[in-house]
Design an enzyme around this catalytic site. Structure first.
Site, PDB file in Angstrom:
ATOM      1  N   ILE B  28       0.814  -1.219   0.000  1.00  0.00           N
ATOM      2  CA  ILE B  28       0.000   0.000   0.000  1.00  0.00           C
ATOM      3  C   ILE B  28       0.843   1.262   0.000  1.00  0.00           C
ATOM      4  O   ILE B  28       0.315   2.376   0.039  1.00  0.00           O
ATOM      5  CB  ILE B  28      -0.982   0.044   1.194  1.00  0.00           C
ATOM      6  CG1 ILE B  28      -0.239  -0.206   2.503  1.00  0.00           C
ATOM      7  CG2 ILE B  28      -2.119  -0.937   0.993  1.00  0.00           C
ATOM      8  CD1 ILE B  28      -1.105   0.000   3.724  1.00  0.00           C
ATOM      9  N   GLY B  29       2.137   1.124  -0.027  1.00  0.00           N
ATOM     10  CA  GLY B  29       2.977   2.310  -0.100  1.00  0.00           C
ATOM     11  C   GLY B  29       4.410   1.903  -0.367  1.00  0.00           C
ATOM     12  O   GLY B  29       4.809   0.795  -0.026  1.00  0.00           O
ATOM     13  N   GLY B  31       8.568   3.511  -0.835  1.00  0.00           N
ATOM     14  CA  GLY B  31       9.505   4.627  -0.862  1.00  0.00           C
ATOM     15  C   GLY B  31      10.891   4.146  -1.224  1.00  0.00           C
ATOM     16  O   GLY B  31      11.059   3.004  -1.639  1.00  0.00           O
ATOM     17  N   SER B  33      13.556   3.450   0.593  1.00  0.00           N
ATOM     18  CA  SER B  33      14.083   2.309   1.336  1.00  0.00           C
ATOM     19  C   SER B  33      13.061   1.708   2.292  1.00  0.00           C
ATOM     20  O   SER B  33      13.429   1.100   3.275  1.00  0.00           O
ATOM     21  CB  SER B  33      15.357   2.675   2.081  1.00  0.00           C
ATOM     22  OG  SER B  33      15.375   4.020   2.407  1.00  0.00           O
ATOM     23  N   ALA B  34      11.814   1.886   2.002  1.00  0.00           N
ATOM     24  CA  ALA B  34      10.790   1.250   2.827  1.00  0.00           C
ATOM     25  C   ALA B  34       9.572   0.902   1.981  1.00  0.00           C
ATOM     26  O   ALA B  34       9.267   1.569   0.999  1.00  0.00           O
ATOM     27  CB  ALA B  34      10.373   2.178   3.966  1.00  0.00           C
ATOM     28  N   VAL B  36       5.448  -0.294   2.522  1.00  0.00           N
ATOM     29  CA  VAL B  36       4.379  -0.475   3.495  1.00  0.00           C
ATOM     30  C   VAL B  36       3.396  -1.512   2.959  1.00  0.00           C
ATOM     31  O   VAL B  36       2.976  -1.446   1.807  1.00  0.00           O
ATOM     32  CB  VAL B  36       3.641   0.852   3.778  1.00  0.00           C
ATOM     33  CG1 VAL B  36       2.648   0.660   4.905  1.00  0.00           C
ATOM     34  CG2 VAL B  36       4.625   1.947   4.116  1.00  0.00           C
ATOM     35  N   ASP B 146       7.859  16.323  10.292  1.00  0.00           N
ATOM     36  CA  ASP B 146       7.335  16.037   8.960  1.00  0.00           C
ATOM     37  C   ASP B 146       5.810  16.079   8.973  1.00  0.00           C
ATOM     38  O   ASP B 146       5.158  15.162   8.491  1.00  0.00           O
ATOM     39  CB  ASP B 146       7.847  14.685   8.475  1.00  0.00           C
ATOM     40  CG  ASP B 146       7.782  14.574   6.955  1.00  0.00           C
ATOM     41  OD1 ASP B 146       7.552  15.613   6.296  1.00  0.00           O
ATOM     42  OD2 ASP B 146       7.939  13.467   6.440  1.00  0.00           O
TER      43      ASP B 146
END
Lengths: 341, 541
Positions: B28-29, B31, B33-34, B36, B146
């Site tokens: 669902i997401g 980036g 280096s990550a 989700v 953030d």
């Protein structure tokens, strides 16, 4: 909260005394006791500990005042407040635990007449360290006790106690607990113990060389856990490259078992581990008095090693690294196999 | 207030610390280096969770930061803050298991169903809940660093939670070293720790990066308010990489929103505009604290979560559907700049940032908030005089001269003024922006000329700034080395020149090292920009 600052301000020493009284109450009363006043008292205690925190750290309106901090510290260590706080911590709510932890942490650095009286207190109550270290076995308390512990071992005598205690062995397991946050906290404490007080560390490592490095190699450097290996090889480099540990380093780099482990780490697919492993490996290669079996291993693996180093680079340009690498390559290329191999 | 969530933390369910207990359902997401995932926890009745898998082998992950942030995160407990169920490592990744917020992030909700922004009563609820979270965080001495719609998540019952405190910030942001370290200094601007000795800091460095205080969160909160109101943050038509460049040049000056894209002008209440205006004060010390903002009249008649369920969540596509849609859109638009991804990784259990063009507003040097129009007019610092003939006023700001963004655009068309901009001018500036995204030069000749002309000017400015930065870095390096020498000297018994107590010295050195690290990172970023500019110059000449 509102009326708190409007009522007649209490002196720091008074706040400490009130806190202590309530802690004594909490310490004596079992958690399930049916005292109708209990809740009220717990609330009051939370407020007081929060007040202690804002005296020590300041708040949005004011910076901390040295004189008030000194008064607070003096009163705090006059009696057993620290022991009470540590013992009662599991009975406090999360926010108060955090406040209490910050108070205890801060007190380790407070000087009264240029003495760290927290250190004197801890030396006389050194068994408190056992409680704090035991916290790593309790997920609810681990992070609070761990933070306190790391602040306490800023005192050299306290660190020496922990290093020489039986607890030291437990850290090898704490570091690999499945809870990442707790394991990482234990790792930070472990590192602090083994790097902060140079002379104490050097003495500890020389005295405990055999069991310590046996554990270090088998449990940490050869751990199946990536994070453990990465952290361990980094810390190993920090320890061995420290000048105060020169004797230990010389001993470490004379063992073929150690060399084998480091060479395995050099072959890992993780760049971070490879780089950290190199910083230890270079010590084997640079050793002026390499034992014959070390030379033998290096010669036998010469071409593989040289090939590895040929395209071995850090991500950022690093002159020191390049210089080290060049020297290691020269050393290995120039090796002559000794007789009998 | 603080202990309100106590029961939740006491009786918390123990989530298993073993990846085999979780079954991943969907991504669902994503980036840099990550990733989700939506997943179910098998032993706990297959309850749904979000798992953020962070790659720890990336060189830019500083392990110590990850540790600190994980610790902080697991000790936070507030109804408006997304907590982590647990953390554990799976090979080289850190898995953060969190509650699954099934409605996703406000950013994703807006871009899928409210392109022109949410209705004001809904905004009020979201902002109030966010402020509660910020009040708690700030009270604990933490900064969020953030705050944006992409990090505000909603559940199907209308509950709002601020997410991505820490872990991601420390990993993905180049300038995030300060937060936890400055925690608990009441005046948590970094520099106050070295009051009197910051002579090695370049003015523009102090100005642009050190000001991370609680009030920086308030600024971001104000921008978030505008994002919710207009559907996107100010200046979002510029690509993210330009934010840095914009600090160094005044060439870009666009109105923040293109009026023509609105079918009709939105009206906002005076209380709302006033509240946002307070947050966006140029002077951090004048911005109200989160706690104070909560008492603002805008939040007085705030409705409950049911209102959000009825007016926002009804008929919304699921998080998974939205993510797939965005992925599809991305793959269709060729040559997408990769910088967008960095931002996307900032999302936790909601969904990825769908608009890769969101810029980091706070890297822009200054803004003028126009209360009547409910808009921000950016202020860009400049180091040399342009041939701009109609500069109206010049302000000194943090040692730099800044041209106020409110003056009228010049005739070249490179400046779009605010409300008075002509259609043609705004078109041009949009093209210009797009051109910067793709880096291509296929637009018409007029625009090309513009880019070339500007490129040459940027080159000089950037070079000057870089040289300045380099000097400042060297100075800092020397300073750190000196400090280390002094401390070493003291330890080995050589009489120290200064009477300084050791802990504070060590602290100072640690802080300096961190700053140096930060400077290095910044320098890298600048070098990248330089490369980019060189390229532009080369293309232009």
């Amino acid at each position: 909260m509102k009326g708190l600052f409007k009522s007649k301000p209490k002196t720091p020493a008074e706040i400490v005394r009130l806190t202590r009284d309530l802690l004594v109450y909490v310490d004596r009363t079992p958690a399930d006791a049916r005292d109708p006043k209990r809740e009220e008292k717990m609330l009051e205690l939370s407020k007081l500990i929060r007040d202690l925190k804002s005296i020590l750290y300041g708040n949005s309106e004011a910076e901390p005042v040295a004189e008030a901090c000194a008064q607070l510290t003096q009163e705090f260590f006059k009696e057993n407040t620290l022991r009470l706080i540590i013992n009662c911590l599991p009975k406090l709510n999360l926010e108060t635990r955090k406040d209490a932890t910050q108070v205890v942490a801060n007190l380790q650095r407070q000087q009264v007449q240029s003495r760290l009286i927290a250190c004197d207190y801890l030396e006389a109550n050194i068994d408190l360290m056992d409680t704090l270290i035991g916290g790593y076995e309790n997920p609810d308390m681990a992070l609070h006790y761990g933070t306190m512990l790391r602040e306490c071992i800023r005192h050299q005598s306290v660190a020496r106690y922990v290093l020489e205690s039986e607890h030291m062995k437990k850290f090898f397991d704490f570091i690999q607990l499945p809870n990442f946050d707790i394991a990482a906290d234990a790792g930070a404490t472990f590192k602090e113990l083994l790097t902060r007080h140079k002379s104490t560390v050097a003495e500890f490592l020389s005295k405990n060389y055999d069991w310590f490095f046996a554990e270090y190699n088998s449990k940490l450097l050869e751990s199946p856990n990536y994070i453990t290996r990465r952290q361990a090889v980094k810390l190993l480099g920090d320890m061995l490259l420290d000048r105060s540990n020169a004797a230990v380093m010389t001993r470490y780099v004379s063992s073929r078992d150690n060399l084998r482990i480091l060479m395995n780490l050099l072959r890992e697919s993780s760049k971070s581990i490879q780089i950290e492993a190199f910083h230890v490996f270079k010590l084997f290669a640079a050793n002026r008095n390499k034992p014959p079996d070390i030379v033998g291993i290096l010669v036998a693996n010469r071409s593989k090693l040289l090939r590895l180093f040929a395209d071995f680079k850090t991500e950022k340009e690093d002159e020191q690294f390049e210089a080290d690498k060049a020297q290691v390559v020269r050393e290995i290329a120039a090796l002559e196999p000794k007789e009998g191999l | 207030m603080a202990a309100s969530d106590e029961d939740e933390s006491r009786n918390k369910v123990q989530y298993p610390l073993d990846s085999r207990c979780y079954e991943i359902i969907d991504e669902i997401g994503r980036g840099a280096s990550a990733i989700v995932y939506k997943a179910i926890c098998l032993p706990l009745n297959s309850s749904v969770v979000a798992i953020k898998a962070i790659d720890l082998d990336q060189s830019r992950t500083d392990f110590d930061n990850v540790r600190r942030e994980a610790k902080t995160m697991s000790l936070l407990s507030h109804p408006n803050i997304l907590r982590a169920h647990c953390f554990f490592t799976v090979d080289r990744s850190l898995w953060v298991v969190m509650p699954f917020m099934s409605a996703g992030s406000l950013q994703s909700i807006i871009s899928s169903s409210f392109p022109n922004g949410l209705p004001e009563p809904c905004i009020a609820i979201v902002l109030r809940d966010t402020l509660c979270a910020l009040t708690y965080l700030h009270d604990q001495g933490h900064l969020h660093r953030d705050v944006k719609a992409g990090n505000i998540l909603m559940d199907l019952n209308g509950s709002v939670k601020l997410a991505d405190f820490g872990v991601s910030a420390s990993i993905y942001e180049s300038n995030s070293n300060y937060g936890l370290l400055s925690a608990y200094s009441p005046s948590s601007l970094m520099l106050t720790d070295f009051a009197g000795t910051p002579y090695w800091m370049a003015p523009e460095v102090i100005h642009s990066h050190v000001g991370y205080s609680f009030k920086a969160d308030i600024w971001s909160f104000g921008i978030t308010a505008m994002e919710l109101a207009h559907g996107r943050p100010p200046l979002s038509h510029l690509p993210p990489s330009k934010s840095l460049l914009m600090k160094l040049t005044k060439r870009f000056r666009f109105s923040d929103y293109d009026k023509n894209s609105y079918s009709q002008r939105k009206k906002f209440s005076k209380a709302f505009k006033d509240m946002v205006g307070l947050c966006l004060d140029q002077d951090p010390s004048k911005r109200p604290s989160a706690e104070k903002l909560l008492k603002h009249s805008f939040f007085r008649y705030c409705k409950g979560p049911e209102f959000l369920v009825k007016n926002v969540l009804h008929g919304l596509p699921t998080v998974e559907q939205r993510f797939r849609q965005v992925k599809l859109m991305k793959s269709l638009s060729l040559n997408k700049s990769d910088e967008g991804d960095e931002d996307g990784s900032g999302n936790s259990s909601g969904s990825g940032d769908q608009d890769s063009n969101i810029i980091k507003q706070r890297r822009i040097s200054g803004w003028n908030f126009n209360v009547e129009d409910f808009e921000l007019n950016p202020v860009f610092p400049t180091e040399q005089e342009n041939d701009d003939s109609n500069v109206v006023k010049q302000v000194r700001f943090g040692g730099e001269s800044i041209i106020s963004g409110k003056e009228r655009g010049d005739s070249s068309g490179s400046i779009a003024s605010d409300s008075s901009a002509s259609d043609r001018v705004s078109d041009l500036s949009d093209d210009h922006a797009r051109q910067n995204v793709t880096g291509s030069s296929k637009t018409d000749a007029a625009n090309d000329d513009q880019v070339q002309g500007g490129g040459n000017m940027d080159w000089e400015t950037v070079l000057k700034s870089l040289l300045f930065l380099k000097k400042s870095l060297e100075d800092q390096w020397n300073e750190v080395m000196n400090m280390i020498d002094i401390v070493k000297g003291k330890k080995s018994g050589i009489a120290p020149q200064m009477r300084l107590d050791e802990p504070s010295l060590i602290q100072a050195i640690e802080n300096l090292k961190l700053q140096l690290e930060n400077e290095k990172k910044k320098n890298q970023a600048m070098e990248l920009e330089l490369e980019f500019l060189k390229l532009q110059c080369a293309n232009g000449l």
